[in-house]
Design a protein around this motif. Structure first.
Motif, PDB file in Angstrom:
ATOM      1  N   ARG A 154       1.044  -1.331  -0.029  1.00 44.12           N
ATOM      2  CA  ARG A 154       0.114   0.135   0.069  1.00 44.12           C
ATOM      3  C   ARG A 154       0.814   1.115  -0.036  1.00 44.12           C
ATOM      4  O   ARG A 154       0.437   2.350  -0.610  1.00 44.12           O
ATOM      5  CB  ARG A 154      -0.924  -0.095   1.006  1.00 44.12           C
ATOM      6  CG  ARG A 154      -1.940  -1.115   1.113  1.00 44.12           C
ATOM      7  CD  ARG A 154      -2.948  -0.958   0.114  1.00 44.12           C
ATOM      8  NE  ARG A 154      -3.909   0.075   0.366  1.00 44.12           N
ATOM      9  CZ  ARG A 154      -4.756   0.416  -0.692  1.00 44.12           C
ATOM     10  NH1 ARG A 154      -4.741  -0.245  -1.801  1.00 44.12           N
ATOM     11  NH2 ARG A 154      -5.797   1.417  -0.608  1.00 44.12           N
ATOM     12  N   MET A 155       2.022   1.131   0.621  1.00 44.61           N
ATOM     13  CA  MET A 155       2.842   2.485   0.783  1.00 44.61           C
ATOM     14  C   MET A 155       3.471   2.697  -0.443  1.00 44.61           C
ATOM     15  O   MET A 155       3.150   3.884  -1.096  1.00 44.61           O
ATOM     16  CB  MET A 155       4.086   2.260   1.597  1.00 44.61           C
ATOM     17  CG  MET A 155       4.979   3.339   1.755  1.00 44.61           C
ATOM     18  SD  MET A 155       6.277   3.417   3.201  1.00 44.61           S
ATOM     19  CE  MET A 155       6.678   1.488   2.962  1.00 44.61           C
ATOM     20  N   THR A 156       3.765   1.702  -1.393  1.00 49.57           N
ATOM     21  CA  THR A 156       4.320   1.965  -2.760  1.00 49.57           C
ATOM     22  C   THR A 156       3.286   2.360  -3.696  1.00 49.57           C
ATOM     23  O   THR A 156       3.282   3.120  -4.456  1.00 49.57           O
ATOM     24  CB  THR A 156       5.168   0.387  -3.028  1.00 49.57           C
ATOM     25  OG1 THR A 156       6.088  -0.032  -2.191  1.00 49.57           O
ATOM     26  CG2 THR A 156       5.812   0.566  -4.462  1.00 49.57           C
ATOM     27  N   ASN A 157       2.311   1.579  -3.542  1.00 54.15           N
ATOM     28  CA  ASN A 157       1.116   1.904  -4.417  1.00 54.15           C
ATOM     29  C   ASN A 157       0.469   3.197  -4.660  1.00 54.15           C
ATOM     30  O   ASN A 157       0.433   4.021  -5.435  1.00 54.15           O
ATOM     31  CB  ASN A 157       0.150   0.741  -4.396  1.00 54.15           C
ATOM     32  CG  ASN A 157      -1.024   0.885  -5.666  1.00 54.15           C
ATOM     33  OD1 ASN A 157      -0.834   1.142  -6.725  1.00 54.15           O
ATOM     34  ND2 ASN A 157      -2.280   0.418  -5.243  1.00 54.15           N
ATOM     35  N   LEU A 158       0.153   3.603  -3.069  1.00 54.45           N
ATOM     36  CA  LEU A 158      -0.243   4.751  -2.871  1.00 54.45           C
ATOM     37  C   LEU A 158       0.708   6.174  -3.170  1.00 54.45           C
ATOM     38  O   LEU A 158      -0.128   7.198  -3.337  1.00 54.45           O
ATOM     39  CB  LEU A 158      -1.138   4.732  -1.626  1.00 54.45           C
ATOM     40  CG  LEU A 158      -2.223   4.113  -1.417  1.00 54.45           C
ATOM     41  CD1 LEU A 158      -2.945   4.152   0.054  1.00 54.45           C
ATOM     42  CD2 LEU A 158      -3.435   4.426  -2.319  1.00 54.45           C
ATOM     43  N   ILE A 159       1.609   6.024  -2.683  1.00 54.91           N
ATOM     44  CA  ILE A 159       2.720   7.156  -3.102  1.00 54.91           C
ATOM     45  C   ILE A 159       2.705   7.191  -4.520  1.00 54.91           C
ATOM     46  O   ILE A 159       2.414   8.504  -4.831  1.00 54.91           O
ATOM     47  CB  ILE A 159       4.032   6.528  -2.284  1.00 54.91           C
ATOM     48  CG1 ILE A 159       4.119   6.922  -0.787  1.00 54.91           C
ATOM     49  CG2 ILE A 159       5.098   7.833  -3.012  1.00 54.91           C
ATOM     50  CD1 ILE A 159       5.400   6.512  -0.245  1.00 54.91           C
ATOM     51  N   ALA A 160       2.776   6.348  -5.105  1.00 56.08           N
ATOM     52  CA  ALA A 160       2.744   6.168  -6.700  1.00 56.08           C
ATOM     53  C   ALA A 160       1.557   6.959  -7.290  1.00 56.08           C
ATOM     54  O   ALA A 160       1.631   7.919  -8.228  1.00 56.08           O
ATOM     55  CB  ALA A 160       3.134   4.991  -7.413  1.00 56.08           C
ATOM     56  N   ARG A 161       0.486   6.557  -6.922  1.00 55.89           N
ATOM     57  CA  ARG A 161      -0.997   6.789  -7.401  1.00 55.89           C
ATOM     58  C   ARG A 161      -1.048   8.443  -7.076  1.00 55.89           C
ATOM     59  O   ARG A 161      -1.565   9.082  -7.832  1.00 55.89           O
ATOM     60  CB  ARG A 161      -2.090   5.927  -6.683  1.00 55.89           C
ATOM     61  CG  ARG A 161      -2.028   4.732  -7.451  1.00 55.89           C
ATOM     62  CD  ARG A 161      -3.132   3.642  -7.151  1.00 55.89           C
ATOM     63  NE  ARG A 161      -4.592   4.594  -6.840  1.00 55.89           N
ATOM     64  CZ  ARG A 161      -5.371   4.364  -5.935  1.00 55.89           C
ATOM     65  NH1 ARG A 161      -5.415   3.008  -5.016  1.00 55.89           N
ATOM     66  NH2 ARG A 161      -6.550   4.907  -5.666  1.00 55.89           N
ATOM     67  N   ILE A 166       5.618  11.878   3.511  1.00 57.53           N
ATOM     68  CA  ILE A 166       5.676  12.365   4.914  1.00 57.53           C
ATOM     69  C   ILE A 166       4.623  11.324   5.540  1.00 57.53           C
ATOM     70  O   ILE A 166       4.596  10.924   6.674  1.00 57.53           O
ATOM     71  CB  ILE A 166       5.481  13.754   5.030  1.00 57.53           C
ATOM     72  CG1 ILE A 166       6.696  14.552   4.503  1.00 57.53           C
ATOM     73  CG2 ILE A 166       4.957  14.200   6.514  1.00 57.53           C
ATOM     74  CD1 ILE A 166       6.454  16.032   4.413  1.00 57.53           C
ATOM     75  N   ILE A 167       3.316  11.370   4.846  1.00 51.29           N
ATOM     76  CA  ILE A 167       2.321  10.595   5.525  1.00 51.29           C
ATOM     77  C   ILE A 167       2.434   9.009   5.733  1.00 51.29           C
ATOM     78  O   ILE A 167       2.294   8.574   6.851  1.00 51.29           O
ATOM     79  CB  ILE A 167       1.028  10.923   4.482  1.00 51.29           C
ATOM     80  CG1 ILE A 167       0.510  12.160   4.658  1.00 51.29           C
ATOM     81  CG2 ILE A 167      -0.076   9.795   4.891  1.00 51.29           C
ATOM     82  CD1 ILE A 167      -0.700  12.312   3.244  1.00 51.29           C
ATOM     83  N   TRP A 168       3.181   8.645   4.816  1.00 53.05           N
ATOM     84  CA  TRP A 168       3.476   7.174   4.931  1.00 53.05           C
ATOM     85  C   TRP A 168       4.551   6.902   5.953  1.00 53.05           C
ATOM     86  O   TRP A 168       4.416   5.623   6.556  1.00 53.05           O
ATOM     87  CB  TRP A 168       3.564   6.236   3.495  1.00 53.05           C
ATOM     88  CG  TRP A 168       2.260   6.083   2.832  1.00 53.05           C
ATOM     89  CD1 TRP A 168       1.481   6.747   1.884  1.00 53.05           C
ATOM     90  CD2 TRP A 168       1.409   5.006   3.220  1.00 53.05           C
ATOM     91  NE1 TRP A 168       0.497   6.184   1.730  1.00 53.05           N
ATOM     92  CE2 TRP A 168       0.306   5.243   2.505  1.00 53.05           C
ATOM     93  CE3 TRP A 168       1.621   3.944   4.070  1.00 53.05           C
ATOM     94  CZ2 TRP A 168      -0.890   4.088   2.722  1.00 53.05           C
ATOM     95  CZ3 TRP A 168       0.384   2.885   4.173  1.00 53.05           C
ATOM     96  CH2 TRP A 168      -0.671   2.998   3.563  1.00 53.05           C
ATOM     97  N   THR A 169       5.391   7.663   5.957  1.00 52.91           N
ATOM     98  CA  THR A 169       6.637   7.579   7.089  1.00 52.91           C
ATOM     99  C   THR A 169       5.911   7.545   8.477  1.00 52.91           C
ATOM    100  O   THR A 169       6.229   6.877   9.438  1.00 52.91           O
ATOM    101  CB  THR A 169       7.485   8.750   6.896  1.00 52.91           C
ATOM    102  OG1 THR A 169       8.329   8.560   5.590  1.00 52.91           O
ATOM    103  CG2 THR A 169       8.472   8.615   8.044  1.00 52.91           C
TER     104      THR A 169
END
Length: 262
Positions: free
Chosen positions: A79-86, A119-122
């Motif tokens: 989810r971190m990878t996918n949502l940061i990219a999207r 920042i959010i996902w960190t």
């Protein structure tokens, strides 16, 4: 004179990015706290669903002694990878009006959205690691340097994928809709609920082309002492580099068209 000009340009670009990050934050969450809560709740819901399914079918634990830790590392990694990219890719379309200002370039909108999502996902990742540490009463990140490398690799791939998708999505409108249909298949093929190394070689040879799988494997490898990983760091970083080069080249080639579309 050149140094001053470069320093001034750098400072101005920093101001532009800061303004875009704030604007992206307001657009993303507004004044409601529900958006912030949902960012935390979504991964927890996914983990809860996987735990429920695992308990219902009474399947053997894929790896380790904690189903929650196994599914959480898979969900967060993907989810971190996918949502940061999207979300970073959406920065271009969500900041259409800002492109009318000469100082704002299409790439600036993507970078700003990317910074916000990182920042959010960190924060999200740190909170879940803390909760798991408290809940399991043990060290979660067993390889800190490897974990740091995984986060950097995920960020690099997510940014590269975002740049590529933002440009292609603007030039080919159907691209975004087509890509959205791949979210669930990609997650299921990324090793979130299983250990890829246990698959038959013929199946593994196919899903190994999925770069998201290597993001999850890299993330999960830092949380287990003896995890049997199929991680290919060279492949993941190579795919990210190619996507970034192609995305930047297309952005430069079609910048005027991107601005016109906006």
């Amino acid at each position: 004179m050149t140094d001053k000009s470069f320093g001034y340009a750098l400072k101005e670009n920093g101001r532009v990015l800061a303004a875009l990050v704030i604007r992206s934050s307001v657009t993303r969450f507004g004044e409601s706290r529900i958006g912030y809560l949902w960012t935390l709740a979504e991964p927890a819901i996914y983990v809860g669903l996987f735990l429920s399914m695992h308990g219902f079918v009474r399947a053997a634990l894929p790896f380790g002694d904690s189903a929650m830790l196994f599914f959480l590392t898979g969900v967060i990694g993907f989810r971190m990878t996918n949502l940061i990219a999207r979300k970073a890719a959406n920065g271009l379309s969500h900041n259409q009006t800002m492109l009318s200002y000469p100082l704002v370039k299409p790439l600036d909108t993507i970078v700003a959205a990317f910074i916000l999502e990182v920042i959010i996902w960190t924060i999200v990742c740190a909170l879940f690691i803390f909760f798991m540490y408290v809940g399991l009463d043990r060290k979660i990140i067993v390889y800190p340097l490897e974990f740091g490398a995984a986060i950097l690799a995920i960020a690099f791939f997510a940014f590269s994928f975002a740049v590529f998708n933002a440009v292609i999505g603007t030039l080919v409108p159907i691209w975004d809709k087509t890509l959205s249909y791949t979210n669930m298949p990609l997650m299921l093929a990324s090793g979130v609920v299983f250990v890829p190394a246990t698959l038959p070689p013929s199946v593994l040879a196919i899903i190994s082309w999925n770069p998201f799988l290597h993001c999850v494997e890299w993330f999960r490898s830092a949380t287990y002492l003896d995890y049997n990983s199929v991680l290919d760091r060279t492949y993941l970083l190579s795919v990210a580099a190619v996507l970034l080069v192609v995305g930047l080249a297309l952005e430069r080639m079609y910048r005027n068209k991107l601005l016109e579309n906006e």
